[in-house]
Structure formats: structure tokens, C-alpha cells
Design a protein around this motif. Structure first.
Motif, PDB file in Angstrom:
ATOM      1  N   THR A   3       0.766  -1.054   0.094  1.00 35.28           N
ATOM      2  CA  THR A   3      -0.101   0.029  -0.037  1.00 35.28           C
ATOM      3  C   THR A   3       1.005   1.298  -0.064  1.00 35.28           C
ATOM      4  O   THR A   3       0.305   2.465   0.265  1.00 35.28           O
ATOM      5  CB  THR A   3      -0.806  -0.017   1.240  1.00 35.28           C
ATOM      6  N   LYS A   4       2.254   1.217  -0.024  1.00 35.23           N
ATOM      7  CA  LYS A   4       3.082   2.441  -0.073  1.00 35.23           C
ATOM      8  C   LYS A   4       3.038   2.917  -1.514  1.00 35.23           C
ATOM      9  O   LYS A   4       3.094   2.311  -2.649  1.00 35.23           O
ATOM     10  CB  LYS A   4       4.452   1.919   0.439  1.00 35.23           C
ATOM     11  N   TYR A   5       3.500   3.989  -1.506  1.00 39.58           N
ATOM     12  CA  TYR A   5       3.681   4.764  -2.699  1.00 39.58           C
ATOM     13  C   TYR A   5       4.692   4.094  -3.777  1.00 39.58           C
ATOM     14  O   TYR A   5       4.662   3.780  -4.811  1.00 39.58           O
ATOM     15  CB  TYR A   5       4.109   6.288  -2.650  1.00 39.58           C
ATOM     16  N   ILE A   6       5.802   3.597  -3.040  1.00 38.80           N
ATOM     17  CA  ILE A   6       6.903   3.017  -3.763  1.00 38.80           C
ATOM     18  C   ILE A   6       6.445   1.830  -4.361  1.00 38.80           C
ATOM     19  O   ILE A   6       6.914   1.132  -5.406  1.00 38.80           O
ATOM     20  CB  ILE A   6       8.199   2.624  -2.855  1.00 38.80           C
ATOM     21  N   SER A 364       5.377   6.039   2.325  1.00 39.84           N
ATOM     22  CA  SER A 364       3.925   6.404   2.990  1.00 39.84           C
ATOM     23  C   SER A 364       2.781   5.916   2.095  1.00 39.84           C
ATOM     24  O   SER A 364       3.344   5.486   0.959  1.00 39.84           O
ATOM     25  CB  SER A 364       3.703   7.943   2.894  1.00 39.84           C
ATOM     26  N   ASN A 365       1.687   5.620   2.581  1.00 40.38           N
ATOM     27  CA  ASN A 365       0.525   5.108   1.843  1.00 40.38           C
ATOM     28  C   ASN A 365       0.188   6.190   0.889  1.00 40.38           C
ATOM     29  O   ASN A 365       0.655   7.355   1.071  1.00 40.38           O
ATOM     30  CB  ASN A 365      -0.786   4.843   2.742  1.00 40.38           C
ATOM     31  N   TYR A 366      -0.569   5.702  -0.240  1.00 42.24           N
ATOM     32  CA  TYR A 366      -0.861   6.780  -1.274  1.00 42.24           C
ATOM     33  C   TYR A 366      -2.440   6.966  -1.420  1.00 42.24           C
ATOM     34  O   TYR A 366      -3.036   6.178  -0.865  1.00 42.24           O
ATOM     35  CB  TYR A 366      -0.449   6.199  -2.732  1.00 42.24           C
ATOM     36  N   ALA A 390      -4.559   8.885 -13.737  1.00 46.32           N
ATOM     37  CA  ALA A 390      -4.939   9.474 -12.605  1.00 46.32           C
ATOM     38  C   ALA A 390      -3.594   9.699 -11.668  1.00 46.32           C
ATOM     39  O   ALA A 390      -2.599   9.187 -11.787  1.00 46.32           O
ATOM     40  CB  ALA A 390      -5.958   8.481 -11.491  1.00 46.32           C
ATOM     41  N   ILE A 391      -3.623  10.714 -10.752  1.00 48.38           N
ATOM     42  CA  ILE A 391      -2.537  11.193  -9.876  1.00 48.38           C
ATOM     43  C   ILE A 391      -2.590  10.566  -8.685  1.00 48.38           C
ATOM     44  O   ILE A 391      -3.717  10.717  -7.996  1.00 48.38           O
ATOM     45  CB  ILE A 391      -2.535  12.733  -9.885  1.00 48.38           C
ATOM     46  N   TYR A 392      -1.632   9.898  -8.183  1.00 46.19           N
ATOM     47  CA  TYR A 392      -1.435   9.393  -7.044  1.00 46.19           C
ATOM     48  C   TYR A 392      -0.314   9.889  -6.296  1.00 46.19           C
ATOM     49  O   TYR A 392       0.754   9.884  -7.044  1.00 46.19           O
ATOM     50  CB  TYR A 392      -1.374   7.623  -7.009  1.00 46.19           C
ATOM     51  N   PRO A 401       5.558  17.586   5.791  1.00 46.44           N
ATOM     52  CA  PRO A 401       5.259  18.119   4.315  1.00 46.44           C
ATOM     53  C   PRO A 401       5.741  17.117   3.190  1.00 46.44           C
ATOM     54  O   PRO A 401       6.835  16.676   3.233  1.00 46.44           O
ATOM     55  CB  PRO A 401       6.344  19.016   4.540  1.00 46.44           C
ATOM     56  N   LEU A 402       4.989  17.508   2.123  1.00 42.74           N
ATOM     57  CA  LEU A 402       5.180  16.515   1.048  1.00 42.74           C
ATOM     58  C   LEU A 402       5.638  17.523  -0.295  1.00 42.74           C
ATOM     59  O   LEU A 402       5.014  18.600  -0.337  1.00 42.74           O
ATOM     60  CB  LEU A 402       3.810  15.940   0.266  1.00 42.74           C
TER      61      LEU A 402
END
Length: 465
Positions: A3-6, A364-366, A390-392, A401-402
């Protein structure tokens, strides 16, 4: 569960890639720690990674050299940089390290060329190819350059009047090229390009204005189509039509020895980008070679005018996500600390896509998001309605902060965005950082321009005398 962005990126794309990899939860671009860049200079910021310019130039040269050797091609290859992609001094200085030539588009380009000659960056033997519709000042500047002794300045004739206009201002003999007005794809709103002279009119034009003109010699035929170099039937058909014109001209014009195939190589706009540059170059060289052999004429020297391919992949922009607005049950708006309209105008004007990735928090999760800019304009956004996917992004958190990066933005965005001038809603233009390597391969950064201030805007608007 993944479930992580990577995990999302690894499952969706072939990753890491040549220029992108992740180290300790953060994105590296050509091994540059982008978060360190943010920590030193803040955001928003734009950057130019100068070594990428030289890398792309020399990679293209190697592809042409390989194709020439494979097909026993007897001509020479000349790489020209199309200055309109980015006129900045740091771009030209880097590009000119690599034994290249220059293509110009308008009058002030010649002033830049003269400054580069004065500084020893351009040699007398370098080609200056002058494209574009030539108004009085452009004609005068071209003539001044040729009259000063730069014989390899070659105006590319765009309309029927330019031969006489140039002849009036140039003292002695001079060389010219002719631009073909290519026929556009059926989906275009017009059938034939406004630039150049039609296929059927090229030979009559040569006979009427150049063949018996003791002052003018034809050196080059110029070919370019708006859609650029693509592996499709339309491109190959137009190239073959161009080669027929070249052959017809060559048989009656012994001074014609060069074919300019223009620019138009695409650049990477997503992690899934796939374009076989080497194949395209090989086949273009092969088609030119075969056509000339069949017609029993000498092959031309090949010129290209790569602009976006030269400089596009050197540029990037970094923004901070300031806040997340939950406008309804489905839409989360991540608001960046700048504007897409002003800093990436092609994303707004022509729905152009860029490589977009978070700079930090890859573990982090996305979540699915929309990206919004700061202007009071409904079109100041970057999302899946304008773009294919789509943008994730990593899930927004107030306490972490991102930062997000847009990559391969180095062509056109600064000039179209009005660098140094007014910006929509007076959103300031970001600071600009130059990234280079020293002789030992160590990364060096330098501030090129500060973020605009209210004083900059008020001076332009006439509030300060």
C-alpha cells in the motif's frame, strides 16, 4: 499488503530508471538529492541540470555515427541546437561545448549569436541556420552577420520575397536554404504549413530566383513537420516526398549538398515512455541513402535542429503541497505553493504531460488527488481530466510536508511563461538553480535567479518611476 507509494511505482513501471531512483524514502534525480536542494534553497524552485544537455547531444551524435557506418553513408552529420527552446546563456554555453551549430528563429537570436562569437563560443566555421519569417530587422541582422565574414550563416528561405530582401543588404555572395511547406496530418485545422514553400513550387522557385542569380547559391533543403519525428506512415510519406524534391533539385543544382530534417524528437513525459530513437535515425539515414542511390545523385550532408531533445530533459520544478482541500466525498485537492499556468504553461495551454513524482515520503501510503495552483483561475490545475492517468501521491499529512517534482520541463516553459515579467495573479516566478558537475564529478549548485518580489511587479506595472 503493498500500500506504499513506492510499491505502486514498482508495480506499475519498470523502476528505478536511468535518471530516477529512491534512496531512504527520497527521490534522486541523476544521483542528486533533491530534498537537500529544497532544504538549501526552499520551494518553489526550478532547476537546470546542465550535464544532461551534453549527454543528449553526444548520444544523438553517436546514433548518427553508427547509422552512417552501418549504411556506408558518405555525407557528414551536423547537430544544430534550436535556440527557441531555451535562449538562456547557461544552455548555449553548455551545448556549445560539444562542437554543434545553431538554428535561429528571429532577429534577436542574431544578437545572441554575435555575443557568443564575441565571447569565443561560436567559431567562424560553425553553421548559423536562420529560419522563420524574416521581417526587416531579422534581414538586417542576418546581413550584418554575413557581411562581417560569417560565411556559414545560411538564411533558410521561407517566402518568395526573402531572396531580394537579403540581396539588397548582403554585400557579396551568400548561401541559402529553402524550407519545404510540408502537408499536415488530416486532423490538423489546416492542410499545408504556413512556413516555407510548397513541394510543387520549390523547383520553379529555384529556377526563377536562384539558378541564374550570381549572388546566391542554394546549399540546403529544409524539411520539418509539426508532429515531429514519429514512426508512422505520415512521417515516412512526407520524408519520401521531401527526398523526391531533393533529388529533382540536386540534378539541376550542383551546389545543393545538405538536407536539414529539422527537429521533433519527443522527450520523456512519463515513466512508461518508450521511443526507439536509434531505430528512427537508422531508418531515416537508410531511406535517404537508398533514394539517392536509386536516383544516382550524391547523398546530402544531414543537419538536425533538436531543441526540446537537447534541453528539455535537463529541467525540473519542485513544489511544496501547502494544504489539502476536501471539496466533496471524492475529490482531494493538493494545493501547491505556485501556479501551473505561470510555471508550467504547456500543462495548461496544450495539455502537455510531464514526468511527475513526489520528492519525499515514498514509503507512505498513497491516495488519489487533484493538483491545484494558487491563481484564482479555474484552469490552474493538473489532473487526470487533462491527462491520461490518475494522479496518486503519498497521503497528505500536516506534520510531514510533501514535495512534488515535475521533470523534463527545460524546453519552452521559461520563455512561454514570460521569465522575468508579469505572472498571472502576480504569483511570483520561482527561484532558478543551476546544477553542474566539477572536474571530479562532484555536484555543484548555483542560484541563477531569485524569486520575484512585489517590487519587480510594481516596476513593470508602472508604480515606480
Amino acid at each position: 499488503m503493498n500500500t506504499k507509494y513506492i510499491d505502486l511505482i514498482n508495480q506499475t513501471f519498470d523502476f528505478p530508471q536511468q535518471e530516477f531512483k529512491v534512496d531512504k524514502d527520497q527521490l534522486l534525480f541523476h544521483d542528486i538529492d533533491l530534498m537537500k536542494l529544497v532544504e538549501e534553497y526552499g520551494s518553489p524552485l526550478k532547476f537546470s541540470y546542465l550535464p544532461k544537455i551534453s549527454e543528449n547531444i553526444n548520444t544523438a551524435k553517436s546514433w548518427f555515427a553508427k547509422a552512417f557506418e552501418k549504411h556506408n553513408y558518405k555525407g557528414k552529420y551536423h547537430y544544430c541546437y534550436c535556440t527557441k527552446s531555451s535562449h538562456f546563456n547557461f544552455v548555449l554555453n553548455e551545448a556549445l561545448k560539444n562542437d554543434i551549430h545553431i538554428e535561429t528563429s528571429s532577429a534577436f537570436d542574431i544578437n545572441i549569436v554575435e555575443k557568443l562569437i564575441e565571447n569565443g563560443k561560436i567559431k567562424d566555421t560553425d553553421y548559423i541556420l536562420c529560419n522563420g519569417f524574416k521581417r526587416e530587422q531579422y534581414v538586417l541582422n542576418i546581413a550584418r552577420l554575413i557581411n562581417s565574414g560569417h560565411e556559414n550563416c545560411i538564411p533558410i528561405i521561407d517566402n518568395y520575397e526573402e531572396i531580394s530582401l537579403l540581396s539588397e543588404e548582403i554585400d557579396g555572395k551568400f548561401k541559402v536554404g529553402i524550407r519545404i511547406a510540408s502537408e499536415e496530418e488530416p486532423k490538423f485545422e489546416f492542410y499545408t504549413s504556413r512556413l516555407g514553400i510548397g513541394y510543387k513550387n520549390i523547383v520553379p522557385f529555384y529556377k526563377n530566383q536562384i539558378q541564374d542569380n550570381p549572388k546566391v547559391s542554394l546549399k540546403m533543403l529544409h524539411f520539418f513537420i509539426n508532429t515531429g519525428i514519429r514512426d508512422n506512415a505520415y512521417y515516412w510519406n512526407e520524408l519520401l516526398k521531401c527526398l523526391k524534391v531533393y533529388v529533382s533539385l540536386k540534378k539541376i543544382c550542383p551546389t545543393l549538398d545538405s538536407l536539414n530534417i529539422g527537429g521533433g524528437f519527443p522527450i520523456k513525459n512519463s515513466l512508461a515512455f518508450d521511443f526507439d530513437y536509434e531505430y528512427m535515425i537508422d531508418e531515416i539515414v537508410n531511406q535517404i541513402n537508398l533514394t539517392c542511390q536509386e536516383a544516382e545523385v550524391d547523398v546530402p550532408n544531414i543537419f538536425t535542429e533538436f531543441g526540446s531533445f537537447t534541453v528539455g530533459e535537463s529541467g525540473g520544478a519542485i513544489y511544496k503541497v501547502l494544504y489539502q482541500k476536501k471539496q466533496n466525498d471524492r475529490e482531494n485537492w493538493n494545493m501547491i505553493d505556485s501556479s501551473f499556468i505561470t510555471t508550467l504553461p504547456d500543462s495548461w495551454a496544450i495539455n502537455k504531460r510531464f514526468v511527475m513524482l513526489p520528492i519525499n515520503r515514498w514509503n507512505s501510503n498513497y491516495e488519489r488527488v487533484l493538483l491545484g495552483g494558487l491563481t484564482c483561475d479555474s484552469d490552474d490545475y493538473y489532473n487526470s481530466e487533462q491527462h491520461i492517468n490518475a494522479i496518486y501521491m503519498p497521503v497528505y499529512r500536516d506534520d510531514k510536508p510533501l514535495y512534488i517534482g515535475f521533470f523534463n520541463t527545460g524546453a519552452y516553459q521559461q520563455s512561454i511563461g514570460g521569465f522575468g515579467g508579469l505572472q498571472h495573479c502576480l504569483i511570483p516566478q520561482p527561484k532558478h538553480i543551476l546544477i553542474d558537475k566539477d572536474s571530479d564529478g562532484n555536484i555543484r549548485t548555483k542560484l541563477f535567479s531569485q524569486q520575484q518580489t512585489h517590487t519587480d511587479f510594481l516596476k513593470i506595472l508602472g508604480y515606480y518611476e
